[in-house]
Design a protein around this motif. Structure first.
Motif, short mmCIF file in Angstrom:
data_model
loop_
_atom_site.label_atom_id
_atom_site.label_comp_id
_atom_site.label_asym_id
_atom_site.label_seq_id
_atom_site.Cartn_x
_atom_site.Cartn_y
_atom_site.Cartn_z
N LEU A 164 33.25 3.52 27.35
CA LEU A 164 33.76 3.71 28.71
C LEU A 164 32.80 3.03 29.69
O LEU A 164 31.59 3.16 29.57
N ASN A 165 33.35 2.34 30.66
CA ASN A 165 32.52 1.59 31.58
C ASN A 165 32.34 2.27 32.94
O ASN A 165 33.30 2.83 33.48
N VAL A 166 31.15 2.19 33.44
CA VAL A 166 30.79 2.54 34.82
C VAL A 166 31.17 3.95 35.27
O VAL A 166 30.31 4.83 35.39
N TRP A 167 32.41 4.20 35.55
CA TRP A 167 32.80 5.41 36.29
C TRP A 167 34.28 5.70 36.05
O TRP A 167 35.09 4.78 36.06
N GLY A 168 34.61 6.94 35.85
CA GLY A 168 36.02 7.34 35.81
C GLY A 168 36.58 7.55 34.42
O GLY A 168 36.29 6.80 33.50
N GLY A 169 37.37 8.61 34.29
CA GLY A 169 38.07 8.87 33.04
C GLY A 169 37.25 9.62 32.02
O GLY A 169 37.79 10.20 31.08
N GLU A 170 35.93 9.61 32.20
CA GLU A 170 35.07 10.27 31.21
C GLU A 170 35.30 11.78 31.22
O GLU A 170 35.11 12.45 30.20
N ASN A 171 35.71 12.32 32.36
CA ASN A 171 35.99 13.76 32.42
C ASN A 171 37.21 14.10 31.58
O ASN A 171 37.26 15.14 30.94
N MET A 172 38.20 13.21 31.56
CA MET A 172 39.38 13.42 30.73
C MET A 172 38.97 13.37 29.26
O MET A 172 39.33 14.21 28.46
N GLU A 173 38.21 12.34 28.95
CA GLU A 173 37.81 12.14 27.56
C GLU A 173 37.08 13.37 27.03
O GLU A 173 37.43 13.93 25.99
#
Ligand code: LR7
Ligand code: MN
Length: 580
Positions: free
Chosen positions: A332-341
């Protein structure tokens, strides 16, 4: 995540689910009121107003009230107690100019004390709760890139002032290659006065996600507590989080995220009973548990709320569990979506995500990121979400792509997913279907948009498969040959065969379905984004020309012809629709 705290309510279907099933309150309450904390709560309640000596509760003690800011050095200072501050008349220009340094009122942030007091916004009873004496220690990890100096300091001071220091193994500041001169010149020196604070200077920009991973790898505490770098932790915020992780190392504990107003820097509380949820295509949001559900189930303000997803920025997780889960997907790059993951991973692989109402942390919500993205911001987030969808959503990923419109056509290179998929297998994680049924039943996730017979409105006749072609025939709802699914990717499927236009001939054929083939995509019922007059039509976009499916019963044939809102033979209806 969106910056606004949205409110909406559970649909009736869910309320029924909640009330009729005796199992877990979907993602609502923790199932057992008889668990340890509740018992502790009950005992504490009985003994309220008496200061419980630890000998009566061996192994446990009250949440500490060690907030040194409660009697602030300068009670008259602006912003003290979390009150709103106004920019002095002569300073408006300056304040405006400085806004862009952080996309919030940086001028006011600099004006108010770095260790200001804020109101104790915890629900009644929190201060009396007991926690275990032998809670694990934590590394508080804050990643930042060019954070506003005063906001960063206030974040650090709030941790130092409002946490029992024996539980703080360290505060790990991960400097994601900041370029602001003032920061570079002063950070190490300023922080050197606090033995608990360590700084990790990254040698190049990692982005938030990989900066957190660098922090996790360097952390020495038992538990990782992640925070954004513009927060104010409230009284007693830490122990209730660690208590949950201590009770079960697979619990991921989140504080209630309160609001530090970006304009006047006031500290504002938020509504109770909020869950972290998402809507398609994976947009994070908040949803309040409706009052009648709260009342019927006697949910208390202090009760722990289980969440389908976390906001992402503020949470405690057992360090060894975080690594067991394979951390964040490092792709995952930089920022965003990691909370979903992480949310999907935790729930589907045996853990839980909780909001702990007795733990409260303020966060500056703002409308835009104040730093630049190495690549296009939208594309970065979308690519991250595509990785998440490809690894975790199973057949439901079509809902993600279908709601994102352009998502599947962008040709974004999502990179290699083998490791992530293998990890999911290795961890023996459950399906996304299981997640929907058990954790987030109020999410609307019909796998198709419409199904059943496909009927021509004017003729009252249905599309039927004959040999290898589609024809128009008398309707027979029981015939397998007349069953179609209209999917989120806009395919009209009969099993693995899709209705396909042949624009050159003006005819129709069957083609093996292929989600990536946009020559198979039909628009139907998406009036808002399209021509409302063609809402009942089945439309194929052919180089900006609109072709519509048309039936001819005397010849039993189907064709595609120029769309015409008044040609009745171009109007179609599926037997069943699953959208609102
Ligand atoms: O390249 C970067 N390197 C960084 O170190 C980009 C950002 N960062 C830091 C940044 O300085 C900040 O401290 O990362 C932190 C988060 O970035 P923000 O504050 O600009 O974004 P945000 O508050 O909108 O971020 C929310 O969504 C993120 C990506 O999905 C992260 O999960 C954040 O932690 C998350 N913040 C919250 O959950 C707080 C509540 C917001 C909501 C809802
Ligand atoms: Mn933030």
């Amino acid at each position: 995540p969106q910056n606004q705290r949205e409110m909406s309510s559970l649909p009736p279907a869910l309320q029924r689910a909640v009330l009729s099933q005796n199992k877990t309150l979907y993602g609502g309450l923790e199932p057992a009121r008889s668990n340890l904390t509740s018992k502790i709560q009950a005992e504490a309640h009985q003994k309220s107003h008496t200061n419980t000596p630890s000998s009566e509760n061996p192994g446990r003690h009250r949440v500490l009230r060690i907030d040194v800011t409660l009697s602030p050095r300068d009670p008259k200072a602006p912003g003290q107690f979390g009150h709103p501050v106004a920019v002095p008349p002569g300073k408006k220009k300056e304040a405006e100019q400085r806004w862009k340094e952080g996309n919030f009122n940086v001028y006011l942030s600099d004006l108010i004390p770095v260790d200001r007091a804020i109101e104790d916004t915890r629900p009644a009873g929190c201060a009396e709760q007991l926690v275990h004496d032998n809670l694990p220690t934590t590394s508080v990890i804050m990643c930042f890139v060019d954070e506003v100096w005063s906001a960063l300091l206030r974040s650090v001071h709030s941790v130092l002032n409002r946490s029992p220091l024996h539980l703080i193994k360290e505060i790990l500041l991960v400097d994601d290659f900041s370029t602001k001169e003032y920061l570079k010149a002063n950070l190490d020196k300023y922080m050197s006065q606090f033995p608990k604070v360590r700084i990790l200077h990254l040698k190049e920009r990692h982005g938030l996600i990989r900066a957190r991973l660098a922090g996790a790898q360097n952390a020495t505490g038992d538990v990782l507590t992640f925070l954004d770098s513009h927060v104010e932790c409230n009284v007693g915020w830490l122990e209730p989080l660690l208590e949950r992780v201590y009770l079960n190392r697979k619990k991921v504990a989140c504080p209630v995220i309160e609001v530090i107003n970006d304009k006047d820097m006031s500290y504002m509380t938020v509504d109770n009973f909020q869950r972290g949820v998402f809507t398609w295509p994976m947009n994070f949001g908040w949803r309040t548990i409706p009052p009648d559900v709260v009342a019927k189930n006697r949910i208390k303000e202090t009760d722990i709320i289980r969440c389908p997803v976390m906001a992402g920025g503020l949470f405690s997780i057992d360090k060894s569990y975080f690594f067991e889960l394979g951390t964040y997907d490092p792709g995952l790059n930089v920022w965003g979506g990691e909370n979903m993951e992480l949310s999907f991973k935790v729930w589907m692989c045996g853990g839980e995500i909780e909001i702990i109402p007795c733990s409260r942390v303020g966060h500056i919500f703002r409308n835009d990121n104040p730093y630049s993205f190495p690549k296009d911001r939208m594309k970065t987030v979308e690519r991250n979400l595509m990785r998440v969808a490809e690894v975790w959503l199973d057949e439901y990923k079509e809902l993600f792509y279908g709601h994102g419109d352009h998502l599947i056509d962008q040709g974004l290179d999502v990179g290699n997913l083998t490791q992530q998929r293998e990890l999911r297998k290795k961890l023996n994680c459950k399906s996304f279907k299981w997640y929907l049924e058990n954790v987030f039943p109020d999410l609307k996730a019909p796998i198709v948009r419409a199904s059943g017979v496909l009927i021509n409105v004017a003729l009252g006749k249905c599309i039927s498969i004959e040999n290898t072609t589609a024809i128009l025939d008398d309707c027979d709802g029981s015939s397998k040959l007349q069953q179609f699914n209209y999917t989120w990717l806009r395919l009209i499927k009969h099993g693995e065969w899709c209705l396909a236009p042949i624009p050159e001939k003006g005819s129709l054929s069957l083609h093996l379905c292929d989600n990536r083939n946009n020559r198979l995509r039909w628009l139907h019922k998406s009036a808002s984004a399209f021509h409302p007059e063609l809402v009942e039509h089945i439309v194929f976009e052919n180089y900006h020309q609109l072709l519509c499916m048309e039936g001819n019963f005397s010849q039993k044939t189907l064709k595609v012809a120029a769309c015409n809102p008044v040609v009745p033979n171009q109007k179609w209806k599926f037997e069943k629709y699953y959208e609102d």
